[in-house]
Design an enzyme around this catalytic site. Structure first.
Site, PDB file in Angstrom:
ATOM      1  CG  ASP A   1      30.346  52.133  35.633  1.00 15.81           C
ATOM      2  OD1 ASP A   1      31.022  52.040  36.871  1.00 15.81           O
ATOM      3  OD2 ASP A   1      28.965  50.623  35.126  1.00 15.81           O
ATOM      4  CG  ASP A   2      33.735  52.943  40.412  1.00 15.50           C
ATOM      5  OD1 ASP A   2      33.739  53.462  41.140  1.00 15.50           O
ATOM      6  OD2 ASP A   2      35.085  52.081  40.812  1.00 15.50           O
TER       7      ASP A   2
ATOM      8  CE  LYS B   1      28.613  47.661  35.590  1.00 15.11           C
ATOM      9  NZ  LYS B   1      29.494  48.535  34.582  1.00 15.11           N
TER      10      LYS B   1
ATOM     11  CG  ASP C   1      31.894  46.064  39.930  1.00 11.31           C
ATOM     12  OD1 ASP C   1      32.363  44.470  39.360  1.00 11.31           O
ATOM     13  OD2 ASP C   1      33.020  46.970  38.986  1.00 11.31           O
TER      14      ASP C   1
ATOM     15  CD1 TRP D   1      32.923  41.923  36.153  1.00 11.30           C
ATOM     16  CD2 TRP D   1      33.482  40.390  37.378  1.00 11.30           C
ATOM     17  NE1 TRP D   1      33.376  42.451  37.417  1.00 11.30           N
ATOM     18  CE2 TRP D   1      33.542  41.918  37.818  1.00 11.30           C
ATOM     19  CE3 TRP D   1      34.792  39.743  38.611  1.00 11.30           C
ATOM     20  CZ2 TRP D   1      34.581  42.863  39.066  1.00 11.30           C
ATOM     21  CZ3 TRP D   1      35.014  40.276  39.707  1.00 11.30           C
ATOM     22  CH2 TRP D   1      34.901  41.715  40.532  1.00 11.30           C
TER      23      TRP D   1
ATOM     24  NE  ARG E   1      29.387  42.024  32.318  1.00 11.47           N
ATOM     25  CZ  ARG E   1      30.590  43.710  32.421  1.00 11.47           C
ATOM     26  NH1 ARG E   1      30.120  44.111  33.273  1.00 11.47           N
ATOM     27  NH2 ARG E   1      32.301  43.082  32.495  1.00 11.47           N
TER      28      ARG E   1
ATOM     29  CG  ASP F   1      35.365  45.146  32.366  1.00 13.22           C
ATOM     30  OD1 ASP F   1      34.579  44.258  33.264  1.00 13.22           O
ATOM     31  OD2 ASP F   1      35.372  45.837  33.248  1.00 13.22           O
TER      32      ASP F   1
END
Ligand code: GLA
Length: 529
Positions: free
Chosen positions: A65-66, A151, A153, A196, A211, A215
Site C-alpha cells: 500500500d502507500d 489499488k 486512491d 470511499w 471501495r 477507511d
C-alpha cells in the site's frame, strides 16, 4: 479477466459458461503499518503467509500500500522508490513474491499526491500519483516490474485532500487509468478503485472492485458502520465485480465475536479478503478464523453474489441471504447478524428463504450439521455476533415480493448529493416494507429502477402490484423486458398501490420503473403468482 469454459453436455452438444474472477484474497500492508513499510517487511509477510498455509486456502496477493514512494526523477518523470524503505526498488520484492507462487499488488493515486502524503506527512510522496503519468507508471508497474494488482486512491484528485485546490471527475480519472493498464497489453491486472463511496455504475466497466466506504479501523463501530453501508449494494456485485468493504482488521483489537462477525460478513458479501494484521505474530484463533474454508467458500463462490437483507427485525437484527452455486437453485447461504448491544434470538423460516423441504442446515462456524424439524432456522446470537449457515431445500419457492431496496438503480452513485444530481437512492423509511424505499427515480428516462431477476415458472399474464408512497405527479412508466411503457398515474401522497397485468416469460424477466414527473417513493413490487 474472464475465462470461457466449454462444458461438454452430451457427445453432440456443448454449452459455454463464464467463470469469473472471484474476490481478491491476500494480505495488504496498510492497516498495521501505514507508510512505515520496507522491502524486508513485505517479503517477511509474504514468507509468513506461505508458512502458515494461507496461500493454500486462497490468499494469494501480497499488496504494497502507500509508503514506498520516493518522488520522481526531475528530467524523465520516472517514479522513484523510497531510498531507505526500498533501497533496491520494488523489482526484487515482486520477484520474491512471485517466486513463492503468489501475486503482487501495488498502490497509487488518481491525482498527484497520495493520501499518505497528505494525512501521514509522507512528504516524499508528492507528485508521485498517476495524474499525467498514466502510461509511464503503468508500463513500469505492469510490464517492467510485473505487478498483478493495483489499488488507486483518490486524495490527490480531491481538492480537499491534496495540495491543489481543484478536483477532478472520478469517472474520467479512473477510465484513463484503466485504459493505460489495458494499453500495457496485460489483461490480467486487477484494478481496485478507492473513492470511499460507491462511485457510480460506470465503475463496473473500469475496475474489478471498488471501495464503498471510508477507511476501516480496528473498532467495532467501524466494522458495524461499513456493514451497514453495504447492506443494500448487492445489485452492483456479481460477474467478477465486487463491492470492497476494505481490508480486514481481523486479528488486531476486536473481540473474538466481533472478529468472527467481521470475517463472516465480508465472506457473505463477496468483499475482497485482504488480511491487514502482522502475519508473523498471528494468534492461533485468528489463523483458525482466516482459514475457515467453509466461510471462504461463500466468498469465493463462482456466482460472486453479494448477500441481501432478507429480513430486518424490530430489534434491528438482520437475516442476510444469497444463492450458492446456482442462481435460483436450492442451496443458499444465510447469516443471522446481530449488530446490537443485546443478545437476541434471530429466526427465519424456510419459506422466508424461498425454500421448501428444508430438513437440515450446516453451521459454517461451528462446522456442525443441525436438524431443522419445524422449518425454522433459529439461533441465540450474542451482541455483535453472527451465525452463518448453508441450507438446502428440495425446491425453490418462486418469489412474489421484490423489495425496491434490492433493485438496481441505473444512475446510482454515492459521491455527490443525489438530490442535486437528480439520481435515485435507497432511503430508510420505517413504515415501508423492509424498512427501506427507493427515492428520486425519474427526471430523465435513464434514472430508473430495475428488478433484473423477476422469475416465473411459466409464460403467462401476471398482475404486478407496485406499493408506493409520498408525493408524486405525472405517470410512472413500467417496462417489462423490451415492451413499450405502461403508464401508471401516481398523483397523491400517502401509501398506495398501482397495478398492471403484464406478460412474463418463463425464466428471468426485467421489470423497469421510470417516471415522467416526480416519482413517489417506491417500496416494493408483488408478482401475483
Ligand atoms: C486512503 C485509503 C486507505 C490507504 C491510505 C493510504 O486513506 O482509503 O485504504 O490506502 O489512503 O494512504
Amino acid at each position: 479477466m474472464r475465462i470461457k469454459l466449454l462444458l461438454p453436455l452430451a457427445a453432440s452438444a456443448a454449452i459455454s459458461v463464464y467463470a469469473y474472477d472471484t474476490p481478491t484474497m491476500g494480505w495488504s500492508s496498510w492497516n498495521t503499518y501505514r507508510v512505515n513499510i520496507s522491502d524486508s517487511l513485505i517479503m517477511k509477510q509474504a514468507d509468513a503467509l506461505v508458512e502458515l498455509g494461507l496461500d493454500s486456502v486462497g490468499y494469494r496477493y501480497i499488496n504494497i500500500d502507500d509508503g514506498y514512494f520516493g518522488g520522481r526523477d526531475k528530467s524523465s518523470g520516472r517514479l522513484l522508490f523510497h531510498p531507505t524503505r526500498f533501497p533496491s526498488g520494488l523489482k526484487p520484492v515482486v520477484d520474491h513474491i512471485h517466486s513463492l507462487g503468489l501475486k503482487a499488488g501495488i498502490y497509487s493515486d488518481a491525482g498527484a499526491n497520495t493520501c499518505g502524503n497528505f494525512w501521514d506527512n509522507d512528504t516524499i510522496a508528492r507528485g508521485v500519483g498517476l495524474l499525467g503519468h498514466e502510461e509511464q507508471d503503468c508500463n513500469l508497474f505492469f510490464k517492467e516490474i510485473g505487478f498483478d494488482f493495483i489499488k488507486v486512491d483518490y486524495c490527490g484528485a480531491d481538492g480537499r485532500q491534496s495540495h491543489q485546490i481543484y478536483a477532478y471527475e472520478p469517472r474520467d480519472r479512473y477510465t484513463a487509468i484503466s485504459n493505460a493498464i489495458k494499453a500495457t497489453g496485460r489483461d490480467d491486472v486487477r484494478l481496485n478503485v478507492c473513492r470511499w463511496n460507491y462511485p457510480g455504475t460506470w465503475v463496473n466497466d473500469v475496475a474489478t472492485s471498488w471501495r464503498t466506504t471510508g477507511d476501516i479501523s480496528p473498532r467495532w463501530e467501524s466494522v458495524k458502520r461499513i456493514i451497514n453501508e453495504n447492506l443494500y449494494l448487492s445489485p452492483y456485485a456479481g460477474g467478477g465485480r465486487y463491492n470492497d468493504m476494505d481490508m480486514l482488521e481481523v486479528g488486531r483489537t476486536l473481540s473474538a465475536e466481533e472478529d468472527q462477525t467481521h470475517f463472516a460478513i465480508w465472506c457473505m458479501m463477496s468483499s475482497p479478503l485482504l488480511i491487514g494484521c502482522d502475519l508473523t505474530t498471528l494468534r492461533p484463533e485468528t489463523l483458525n478464523l482466516l482459514k475457515n474454508t467453509e466461510l471462504i467458500a461463500l466468498n469465493q463462490d463462482q456466482l460472486g453474489l453479494q448477500a441481501h437483507v432478507a429480513k430486518l427485525s424490530p430489534e434491528n437484527t438482520y437475516v442476510l441471504v444469497k444463492d450458492l452455486g446456482e442462481k435460483w437453485g436450492t442451496r443458499r447461504a444465510v447469516a443471522l447478524y446481530n449488530p446490537t448491544d443485546s443478545a437476541y434470538t434471530i429466526s427465519v423460516t424456510a419459506e422466508e428463504l424461498e425454500l421448501e423441504g428444508v430438513t437440515a442446515a450446516r453451521d459454517l462456524i461451528a462446522h456442525t450439521d443441525i436438524n431443522i424439524t419445524d422449518g425454522v432456522l433459529s439461533a441465540a446470537v450474542p451482541p455483535h455476533g453472527t451465525r452463518v449457515y448453508s441450507i438446502t431445500g428440495t425446491r425453490r419457492i418462486p418469489r412474489s415480493i421484490y423489495e425496491a431496496e434490492q433493485a438496481y438503480l441505473s444512475s446510482y452513485q454515492e459521491i455527490y448529493d443525489p438530490i442535486a444530481t437528480g439520481t435515485a437512492f435507497y432511503f430508510p423509511l420505517e413504515s415501508a416494507s423492509g424498512g427501506m424505499v427507493v427515492a428520486n427515480v425519474g427526471h430523465t428516462p435513464s434514472n430508473d429502477l430495475q428488478w433484473r431477476d423477476v422469475r416465473v415458472d411459466c409464460d403467462g399474464e401476471y398482475r404486478l402490484d407496485l406499493d408506493v408512497t409520498g408525493k408524486a405527479d405525472g405517470n410512472l412508466l413500467l417496462f417489462v423486458n423490451n415492451e413499450a411503457a405502461i403508464k401508471l398515474p401516481v398523483e397523491g401522497e400517502g401509501p398506495r398501490r398501482l397495478s398492471s397485468t403484464v406478460r412474463l416469460n418463463k425464466g428471468t424477466n426485467t421489470v423497469r420503473i421510470a417516471s415522467t414527473g416526480t416519482a413517489p417513493y417506491i417500496d416494493r413490487m408483488t408478482v401475483n403468482l
